[in-house]
Design an enzyme around this catalytic site. Structure first.
Site, short mmCIF file in Angstrom:
data_model
loop_
_atom_site.label_atom_id
_atom_site.label_comp_id
_atom_site.label_asym_id
_atom_site.label_seq_id
_atom_site.Cartn_x
_atom_site.Cartn_y
_atom_site.Cartn_z
CG ASP A 18 41.43 11.80 -21.18
OD1 ASP A 18 42.53 11.35 -20.82
OD2 ASP A 18 41.31 12.73 -22.00
CD GLU A 21 41.67 10.05 -24.39
OE1 GLU A 21 40.58 9.62 -24.81
OE2 GLU A 21 42.02 11.24 -24.55
CD GLU A 43 45.35 13.84 -25.21
OE1 GLU A 43 44.41 13.04 -25.14
OE2 GLU A 43 45.34 14.95 -24.68
CG HIS A 82 43.32 14.29 -28.95
ND1 HIS A 82 43.86 15.57 -29.05
CD2 HIS A 82 42.71 14.24 -27.75
CE1 HIS A 82 43.58 16.23 -27.94
NE2 HIS A 82 42.88 15.45 -27.14
CD GLU A 99 38.22 14.55 -27.35
OE1 GLU A 99 39.23 14.16 -27.96
OE2 GLU A 99 38.19 14.79 -26.13
CA CA Z 1 42.71 13.16 -23.74
#
Ligand code: CA
Length: 389
Positions: A203, A229, A255, A305, A342
């Site tokens: 990410d 990401e 997100e 997310h 997550e």
């Molecule tokens: Ca993220």
């Protein structure tokens, strides 16, 4: 049934010596905006709005502007109310704080609607494809002393081996704060530590230009990274498309995208392989179901997310329950065509201490609550302890 009152809660917990960095910023605290909607028949709905930003502006949108419109209204019409609130705020709030406020109210209204008929939100939305979901660890953030690479690598070995020993199948790692080769070195150490069988996700929190992201993708190719990401800033649709076409790793993002309109451009524009709407940001359950249909029609996988408190996790889990395997297969495989969730490993008392029954991993999975509405209850003492207003 009518809405009787709407109350905002701002929660704050300083992280003390547990401070961490992403590529964008230092995180000195956990914070959250929660809304509580009370009805004249005693039912109470809970919602959460926003993620990284300060919660006060979200509270102001609810308290000063949106809440007065809902008093006296029927809470079992969340889609109709969403449409009215969005149409009202469209000229000044297509993205950002207003949509986060609508998200909080929408989650709370669906919570009430589910309680009114004794069904979890996931059944109100059409049915549960699963009762539990594989959790992935988000960890390996940058420490305060991120300039000391040898010390960072030693600490990464320790932290990554913990996730391996707990039994996670996927580990998401922050990148983008250091030079490309230094971050590639961090990933190499993690891969050596966890072995070949645990999937690494990365990410960048939109730290790269398209050219840098493509180069980073090629550096990561031989480390078996499964997902890349937010490689570039969310406004850079052309950059997303270029990175997706020219780097070997599947691209995820969304997100900080809002509503079906934002995701129409992100998904329809060919920017992502995996869309990541945040229930507390994108417009709640109402927007989520629209985004899910869009994604499914484009062959894009959805992995919500989630960042905030136990309320946001509960909302994400109800949403995850209704995601079909995309594409359909008789043997859905996590991340490939089956959603995962997550589970950030940094200190988060707002997630781990706020509810009467907090979320804990069971054999690497989170159970999706099957009680009415969101299926959770807030622990009032904990709420009072975290309340900043
Ligand atoms: Ca993220």
């Amino acid at each position: 049934m009518k809405i009787k009152s709407i109350q905002s809660h701002i929660l704050r917990v300083p992280l003390g010596d547990k401070v961490f960095y992403s590529s964008q910023a230092r995180f000195p605290e956990r914070n959250s905006y929660l809304v509580r909607i009370e009805t004249d028949c005693g039912l109470v709905g809970l919602g959460e709005g926003g993620q990284y930003g300060p919660p006060e502006p979200v509270a102001a949108c609810v308290d000063a502007v949106l809440a007065p419109k809902l008093i006296g209204r029927d809470p079992t019409e969340p889609v109709r109310i969403w449409d009215e609130l969005y149409n009202f705020s469209r000229d000044f709030g297509q993205k950002g704080t207003y949509v986060e406020a609508i998200s909080a109210l929408d989650i709370a209204l669906w919570d009430i609607a589910g309680q009114a008929v004794g069904l979890p939100v996931s059944k109100m939305l059409g049915g549960r494809f699963r009762d539990k979901v594989k959790a992935y660890a988000t960890g390996c953030y940058y420490p305060e002393s991120f300039g000391d690479l040898p010390a960072i690598l030693r600490e990464l070995e320790r932290e990554a081996s913990e996730y391996r020993d707990v039994g996670f199948n996927f580990l998401k790692v922050k990148i983008g704060l250091l030079d490309l080769k230094q971050d590639a070195e961090r990933l190499r150490v993690i891969r050596e530590t966890i072995g070949p069988d645990i999937g690494i996700l990365v990410d960048a929190n939109h730290a790269y230009s398209a050219a840098s992201a493509i180069r980073m993708g090629r550096l990561m190719e031989f480390l078996d990274v499964r997902l890349f990401e937010e490689p570039v800033v969310p406004e850079d649709r052309d950059g997303y498309r270029r990175v997706r076409q020219e780097n070997p790793i599947p691209i995820a993002g969304g997100e900080c995208e809002f509503t079906r309109y934002g995701f129409r451009d992100l998904i329809g524009g060919g920017c992502v392989d995996i869309a990541q709407p945040d229930l507390a940001v994108c417009g709640g359950f109402t927007a989520f179901t629209q985004i899910l249909a869009l994604a499914n029609a484009h062959g894009v996988t959805i992995i919500p997310h989630v960042w905030g408190s136990g309320i946001a996790v509960a909302a994400a889990l109800q949403a995850i329950a209704v995601i079909p395997p995309i594409p359909h297969t008789a043997n859905p495989v996590p991340l490939l065509n089956e959603p995962v969730v997550e589970f950030d490993r940094k200190h988060n008392p707002l997630r781990d201490e706020l509810l009467e029954r907090n979320f804990v991993l069971e054999d690497g999975h989170l159970a999706i609550p099957d009680g009415p509405g969101l299926g959770i209850k807030v622990h009032e003492t904990a709420l009072a302890r975290f309340a900043a207003n």
